[in-house]
Design an enzyme around this catalytic site. Structure first.
Site, PDB file in Angstrom:
ATOM      1  N   SER A  79       0.838  -1.209   0.000  1.00 62.46           N
ATOM      2  CA  SER A  79       0.000   0.000   0.000  1.00 62.46           C
ATOM      3  C   SER A  79       0.866   1.248   0.000  1.00 62.46           C
ATOM      4  O   SER A  79       2.015   1.223   0.469  1.00 62.46           O
ATOM      5  CB  SER A  79      -0.870   0.003   1.264  1.00 62.46           C
ATOM      6  OG  SER A  79      -1.521   1.251   1.412  1.00 62.46           O
TER       7      SER A  79
ATOM      8  N   TYR B 145      -2.154  -1.440  10.084  1.00 67.92           N
ATOM      9  CA  TYR B 145      -2.233  -1.667   8.637  1.00 67.92           C
ATOM     10  C   TYR B 145      -0.888  -1.302   7.985  1.00 67.92           C
ATOM     11  O   TYR B 145      -0.321  -2.083   7.211  1.00 67.92           O
ATOM     12  CB  TYR B 145      -3.368  -0.819   8.066  1.00 67.92           C
ATOM     13  CG  TYR B 145      -3.618  -0.995   6.590  1.00 67.92           C
ATOM     14  CD1 TYR B 145      -4.442  -2.015   6.116  1.00 67.92           C
ATOM     15  CD2 TYR B 145      -3.056  -0.132   5.652  1.00 67.92           C
ATOM     16  CE1 TYR B 145      -4.690  -2.172   4.756  1.00 67.92           C
ATOM     17  CE2 TYR B 145      -3.294  -0.278   4.299  1.00 67.92           C
ATOM     18  CZ  TYR B 145      -4.118  -1.297   3.849  1.00 67.92           C
ATOM     19  OH  TYR B 145      -4.358  -1.449   2.502  1.00 67.92           O
TER      20      TYR B 145
END
Ligand SMILES: NC(=O)c1ccc[n+]([C@@H]2O[C@H](COP(=O)([O-])OP(=O)(O)OC[C@H]3O[C@@H](n4cnc5c(N)ncnc54)[C@H](O)[C@@H]3O)[C@@H](O)[C@H]2O)c1
Length: 275
Positions: free
Chosen positions: A155, A168
């Site tokens: 990401s 995350y």
């Protein structure tokens, strides 16, 4: 002539979103597909995961291209379950060349207030689940002796810090080290390993109230338009949200022979967001 004629690809999180887009595009480029998703719940995820019908729809779209598909309901936290589907897929389709470890979850909480289960679920799915998916599948690429390609979905969060996403971001950053070590370990077998790092993508992971609140904490009832006002500012190019197909283009490039000497790299697909 497709870019992936004769190849077999394993895609995790293929029930919808980016995973479905990758799987269907690969099929349209000539690959047979092993596709998994899960109907298990991950308690701390604030939006529904894919359903069995979603995965069946992915299979239907793949079959529409004329390619074969083996699907399985397997949770990436369950090594034996994932390994069994891959085993069955390779037995049916005859080989394995490509792995896209794409399955993931997203929840949000301030770092010091986060529950242990929010932290742990995210690490279990987004980091350990990727390792388990690769452990269950890459040995089949090695066994084929023809080389291959692995793409791991990380990401932009590894580059751009956002409040409330420590778990995350930590998991996605861990994937970069996993990718680099594996790229080195597997290079002698001509197996390439890379990560992709998307900016915000229009999938169910982001198109939900929890994500809207993450991006617009100051609003009482933020909606998609409020959310897009902020995501548009994150990107430098004039786009608020990327579509799954925008990520697929880069993933397809990485798994195809066009990228035959690209390994160990982190590919930003961020509309200039990291600038
Ligand atoms: N959407 C974004 O803005 C964005 C941005 C950067 C990176 N990503 C990453 O992209 C990947 C794909 O996400 P998406 O945007 O398509 O969202 P999505 O929620 O539509 O897709 C994720 C898929 O993974 C599956 N999944 C979740 N937990 C699983 C588990 N334990 N076992 C098996 N399958 C599981 C879900 O059911 C779902 O089908 C994820 O790794 C995500 O972290 C997303």
């Amino acid at each position: 002539m497709g870019k992936l004629d004769g190849k077999v690809a394993f895609v995790t999180g293929a029930g919808r979103g980016q995973g479905r887009s990758h799987a269907v595009r690969f099929a349209s480029e000539g690959a047979d597909i092993i596709a998994i998703d899960t109907t298990a719940t991950v308690g701390t995820v604030p939006y529904p995961l894919a359903t069995a019908e979603d995965l069946a729809e992915t299979a239907r779209l793949i079959e529409k291209t004329g390619r074969r598909v083996v699907t399985g309901d397997a949770d990436v936290r369950d090594y034996a379950g994932v390994a069994a589907v891959v085993e069955q897929g390779v037995a049916t389709l005859g080989r394995l060349d490509i792995v896209v470890a794409n399955a993931g979850i997203c929840s949000t909480a301030p770092t010091l207030e986060m529950s242990e289960s929010v932290w742990q679920d995210t690490i279990d799915v987004n980091l350990t689940g990727v390792w388990k998916s690769l452990k269950a599948s890459v040995p089949h690429i090695i066994a084929g002796g023809r080389g291959g390609s692995v793409v791991i979905t990380s990401s932009l969060a590894t580059v751009l810090a956002h409040e409330n996403t420590a778990h995350y971001a930590a998991a996605k950053a861990g994937l970069v080290s996993l990718m680099q070590v594996m790229a080195k370990e597997l290079a002698p077998q001509n197996i390439r390993v890379n990560t992709v790092h998307p900016t915000t993508v229009a999938t169910d992971m982001m198109l939900n109230e929890a994500a809207y609140r993450l991006f617009r904490p100051e609003l009482e009832n933020p909606g998609r338009a409020d959310f897009e006002e902020v995501t548009a500012k994150l990107n430098r190019l004039p786009v608020a949200l990327l579509e799954p197909e925008d990520i697929t283009g880069t993933v397809l490039h990485l798994v195809s022979d066009d990228a035959k000497f690209i390994t160990g790299t982190t590919q930003l697909i961020d509309a200039g967001g990291a600038l």
